[in-house]
Motif scaffolding. Structure first.
Motif, PDB file in Angstrom:
ATOM      1  N   GLU A  34       0.804  -1.216   0.000  1.00 34.19           N
ATOM      2  CA  GLU A  34       0.000   0.000   0.000  1.00 34.19           C
ATOM      3  C   GLU A  34       0.840   1.270   0.000  1.00 34.19           C
ATOM      4  O   GLU A  34       0.314   2.357  -0.236  1.00 34.19           O
ATOM      5  CB  GLU A  34      -0.961  -0.016   1.191  1.00 34.19           C
ATOM      6  N   TRP A  35       2.134   1.151   0.249  1.00 31.05           N
ATOM      7  CA  TRP A  35       2.993   2.333   0.246  1.00 31.05           C
ATOM      8  C   TRP A  35       3.712   2.506  -1.089  1.00 31.05           C
ATOM      9  O   TRP A  35       4.713   3.216  -1.176  1.00 31.05           O
ATOM     10  CB  TRP A  35       4.017   2.251   1.376  1.00 31.05           C
ATOM     11  N   TRP A  36       3.188   1.900  -2.163  1.00 32.45           N
ATOM     12  CA  TRP A  36       3.785   2.060  -3.490  1.00 32.45           C
ATOM     13  C   TRP A  36       3.825   3.522  -3.909  1.00 32.45           C
ATOM     14  O   TRP A  36       4.656   3.926  -4.746  1.00 32.45           O
ATOM     15  CB  TRP A  36       3.005   1.270  -4.537  1.00 32.45           C
ATOM     16  N   TRP A  37       2.933   4.318  -3.347  1.00 30.24           N
ATOM     17  CA  TRP A  37       2.818   5.717  -3.751  1.00 30.24           C
ATOM     18  C   TRP A  37       4.061   6.537  -3.400  1.00 30.24           C
ATOM     19  O   TRP A  37       4.316   7.583  -4.028  1.00 30.24           O
ATOM     20  CB  TRP A  37       1.590   6.360  -3.102  1.00 30.24           C
ATOM     21  N   ILE A  38       4.858   6.083  -2.424  1.00 32.28           N
ATOM     22  CA  ILE A  38       6.060   6.844  -2.029  1.00 32.28           C
ATOM     23  C   ILE A  38       7.083   6.865  -3.160  1.00 32.28           C
ATOM     24  O   ILE A  38       7.505   7.951  -3.606  1.00 32.28           O
ATOM     25  CB  ILE A  38       6.654   6.281  -0.721  1.00 32.28           C
ATOM     26  N   PRO A  39       7.526   5.689  -3.691  1.00 31.70           N
ATOM     27  CA  PRO A  39       8.421   5.765  -4.858  1.00 31.70           C
ATOM     28  C   PRO A  39       7.727   6.366  -6.072  1.00 31.70           C
ATOM     29  O   PRO A  39       8.385   6.918  -6.965  1.00 31.70           O
ATOM     30  CB  PRO A  39       8.823   4.310  -5.102  1.00 31.70           C
ATOM     31  N   GLY A  40       6.374   6.289  -6.117  1.00 28.40           N
ATOM     32  CA  GLY A  40       5.654   6.902  -7.217  1.00 28.40           C
ATOM     33  C   GLY A  40       5.808   8.411  -7.231  1.00 28.40           C
ATOM     34  O   GLY A  40       6.060   9.026  -8.281  1.00 28.40           O
ATOM     35  N   LEU A  41       5.669   9.040  -6.065  1.00 32.55           N
ATOM     36  CA  LEU A  41       5.859  10.486  -5.977  1.00 32.55           C
ATOM     37  C   LEU A  41       7.296  10.882  -6.296  1.00 32.55           C
ATOM     38  O   LEU A  41       7.550  11.835  -7.043  1.00 32.55           O
ATOM     39  CB  LEU A  41       5.481  10.981  -4.577  1.00 32.55           C
ATOM     40  N   VAL A  42       8.256  10.137  -5.708  1.00 32.72           N
ATOM     41  CA  VAL A  42       9.666  10.445  -5.945  1.00 32.72           C
ATOM     42  C   VAL A  42      10.016  10.287  -7.420  1.00 32.72           C
ATOM     43  O   VAL A  42      10.668  11.154  -8.034  1.00 32.72           O
ATOM     44  CB  VAL A  42      10.576   9.554  -5.074  1.00 32.72           C
ATOM     45  N   GLY A  43       9.556   9.175  -8.017  1.00 31.70           N
ATOM     46  CA  GLY A  43       9.844   8.924  -9.423  1.00 31.70           C
ATOM     47  C   GLY A  43       9.218   9.967 -10.335  1.00 31.70           C
ATOM     48  O   GLY A  43       9.856  10.441 -11.282  1.00 31.70           O
ATOM     49  N   GLY A  44       7.972  10.338 -10.057  1.00 32.94           N
ATOM     50  CA  GLY A  44       7.302  11.335 -10.884  1.00 32.94           C
ATOM     51  C   GLY A  44       7.979  12.694 -10.815  1.00 32.94           C
ATOM     52  O   GLY A  44       8.154  13.372 -11.829  1.00 32.94           O
ATOM     53  N   ALA A  55      -3.455   8.070  -3.641  1.00 34.21           N
ATOM     54  CA  ALA A  55      -3.182   6.849  -2.876  1.00 34.21           C
ATOM     55  C   ALA A  55      -2.537   7.193  -1.537  1.00 34.21           C
ATOM     56  O   ALA A  55      -2.810   6.551  -0.518  1.00 34.21           O
ATOM     57  CB  ALA A  55      -2.274   5.921  -3.676  1.00 34.21           C
ATOM     58  N   GLY A  56      -1.681   8.214  -1.528  1.00 34.66           N
ATOM     59  CA  GLY A  56      -1.037   8.631  -0.292  1.00 34.66           C
ATOM     60  C   GLY A  56      -2.018   9.200   0.719  1.00 34.66           C
ATOM     61  O   GLY A  56      -1.926   8.912   1.920  1.00 34.66           O
ATOM     62  N   THR A  57      -2.986   9.988   0.258  1.00 40.49           N
ATOM     63  CA  THR A  57      -3.973  10.543   1.187  1.00 40.49           C
ATOM     64  C   THR A  57      -4.850   9.434   1.767  1.00 40.49           C
ATOM     65  O   THR A  57      -5.214   9.481   2.947  1.00 40.49           O
ATOM     66  CB  THR A  57      -4.855  11.590   0.491  1.00 40.49           C
ATOM     67  N   ALA A  58      -5.175   8.409   0.945  1.00 40.34           N
ATOM     68  CA  ALA A  58      -5.941   7.266   1.454  1.00 40.34           C
ATOM     69  C   ALA A  58      -5.125   6.505   2.497  1.00 40.34           C
ATOM     70  O   ALA A  58      -5.659   6.045   3.511  1.00 40.34           O
ATOM     71  CB  ALA A  58      -6.338   6.340   0.302  1.00 40.34           C
ATOM     72  N   TRP A  59      -3.829   6.369   2.259  1.00 43.25           N
ATOM     73  CA  TRP A  59      -2.941   5.686   3.204  1.00 43.25           C
ATOM     74  C   TRP A  59      -2.880   6.434   4.529  1.00 43.25           C
ATOM     75  O   TRP A  59      -2.955   5.828   5.597  1.00 43.25           O
ATOM     76  CB  TRP A  59      -1.550   5.559   2.589  1.00 43.25           C
ATOM     77  N   TRP A  60      -2.762   7.758   4.469  1.00 42.19           N
ATOM     78  CA  TRP A  60      -2.715   8.556   5.704  1.00 42.19           C
ATOM     79  C   TRP A  60      -4.037   8.455   6.465  1.00 42.19           C
ATOM     80  O   TRP A  60      -4.050   8.414   7.701  1.00 42.19           O
ATOM     81  CB  TRP A  60      -2.404  10.014   5.379  1.00 42.19           C
ATOM     82  N   PHE A  61      -5.144   8.438   5.743  1.00 39.39           N
ATOM     83  CA  PHE A  61      -6.444   8.281   6.401  1.00 39.39           C
ATOM     84  C   PHE A  61      -6.497   6.961   7.162  1.00 39.39           C
ATOM     85  O   PHE A  61      -6.980   6.893   8.299  1.00 39.39           O
ATOM     86  CB  PHE A  61      -7.550   8.348   5.341  1.00 39.39           C
ATOM     87  N   GLU A  62      -5.962   5.901   6.561  1.00 36.06           N
ATOM     88  CA  GLU A  62      -5.967   4.593   7.207  1.00 36.06           C
ATOM     89  C   GLU A  62      -5.064   4.556   8.437  1.00 36.06           C
ATOM     90  O   GLU A  62      -5.260   3.729   9.336  1.00 36.06           O
ATOM     91  CB  GLU A  62      -5.546   3.522   6.207  1.00 36.06           C
TER      92      GLU A  62
END
Length: 364
Positions: A64-74, A105-112
């Protein structure tokens, strides 16, 4: 379908970044990039490729934390594109898609994480002594059909239940609307009553997470699209009453060992039914339990649950079936939630039990 398209775009977009590395190290002719690229910058182009590939791998592994490298990569990719803007500016389009999807995806992760934090606190407060067993003596004050039900489930001479972890998949709907699929996870505590229920629904292709929290004498329900845009935010005494019925329903259906609790008083009705009064935080609710000839609980009915939309009381029932063994305990594996409105019954939820574990440790 959309997920597969996103994965394909990630892999293709990532592979294109290899051209910057090839150009920098003169490994081949790269007509698509007219400007010279230094070797350090070439390494960054290769790093962008690796990050996009990692995102795809983590998504396939359901991390579920795939979004972290996604932000960095983007972000890295966009910086590199600015350095070769004339040749690579159209790469900004997939970068924008990656950044938007990763941010959501990151905001959903923080909500969880609100839920995860509350779970840690709940488990610390509801840890189970390892040697405290439930015995036949604990059943003596219960009506006969309830005693038989607990024996059927298999709770006798096993540890008393202080908490439970439950995973469901199923479908839900509102009146007049279509069904939507969901997967839920929850933890309930029974020393200090608590119910933490986190659900991820799919509506119109969007992930809609919802968090029901019942703890410390309060109840709240929050539902947010992508964990960012609130669509439901309810709390108050009416919801607390509704969730009190819900946690008692969980006890009856999914944690029957807790029915020996002294905070529950019982009234025998006949050989296949019994009425319970459940008290907590100065509130009292009632429910009637119905059993079949196999000593299985088959329905739970209460007139004390408020509807969430209008907070009016309607009869609430949960017929259950398909008993299966979960870690040596025989419990229901399928159930429905039904409102009995003046104009007829309305089934609003269908639940299939996936996982059930009692007395989860605080480090789980």
């Amino acid at each position: 379908m959309l997920r597969n398209l996103f994965l394909f775009m990630l892999l293709l977009h990532g592979a294109i970044h290899v051209l910057g590395f090839v150009k920098a190290f003169r490994l081949g002719a790269v007509a698509q990039l007219s400007k010279d690229i230094s070797k350090p910058m070439g390494c960054l182009w290769l790093l962008a490729t690796a990050l996009f590939f990692l995102v795809a791998i983590f998504m396939l592994l359901k991390k579920e934390w795939w979004w972290i490298p996604g932000l960095v990569g983007g972000l890295l990719s966009q910086i590199l594109l600015f350095s070769s803007w004339g040749d690579a500016r159209f790469g900004s389009i997939p970068n924008a898609v990656v950044l938007i999807v990763a941010l959501l995806a990151g905001t959903a992760w923080w909500f969880e994480q609100d839920y995860r934090s509350d779970v840690k606190t709940l488990l610390l407060k509801n840890e189970a002594p390892s040697e405290e067993l439930l015995t036949e003596k604990d059943l003596e004050h219960l009506p006969a059909p309830v005693q038989r039900y607990l024996r059927y489930v298999g709770v006798v001479n096993k540890p008393k239940v202080k908490n439970v972890h439950i995973v469901f998949k199923g479908q839900m709907r509102e009146k007049g609307k279509d069904w939507f699929p969901f997967r839920s996870e929850q933890y309930n505590g029974f020393e200090q009553y608590a119910r933490l229920f986190f659900m991820k629904g799919k509506m119109f292709g969007l992930t809609v997470p919802g968090y029901h929290a019942y703890q410390n004498g309060m109840a709240s329900m929050r539902i947010k699209v992508f964990g960012l845009f609130p669509v439901v935010n309810v709390k108050g005494q009416g919801l607390f009453r509704a969730e009190t019925v819900t946690i008692f329903n969980d006890m009856c259906l999914l944690a029957p060992a807790t029915l020996i609790d002294s905070r529950i008083s019982w009234e025998a009705i006949d050989d296949t039914s019994a009425r319970a009064t459940f008290k907590t935080e100065g509130l009292s609710i009632q429910a009637t339990l119905y059993f079949n000839a196999m000593s299985q609980l088959v329905n739970f009915v209460s007139d004390d649950r408020n509807g969430v939309s209008d907070l009016n009381k309607y009869r609430f029932s949960t017929p259950i079936s398909n008993y299966k063994s979960f870690h040596g305990f025989n419990v229901m594996s399928f159930g429905e939630t039904i409102w009995h409105y003046p104009d007829g019954e309305f089934v609003y939820g269908k639940f299939e039990l996936q996982e059930l574990m009692y007395n989860v440790g605080s480090k789980y």
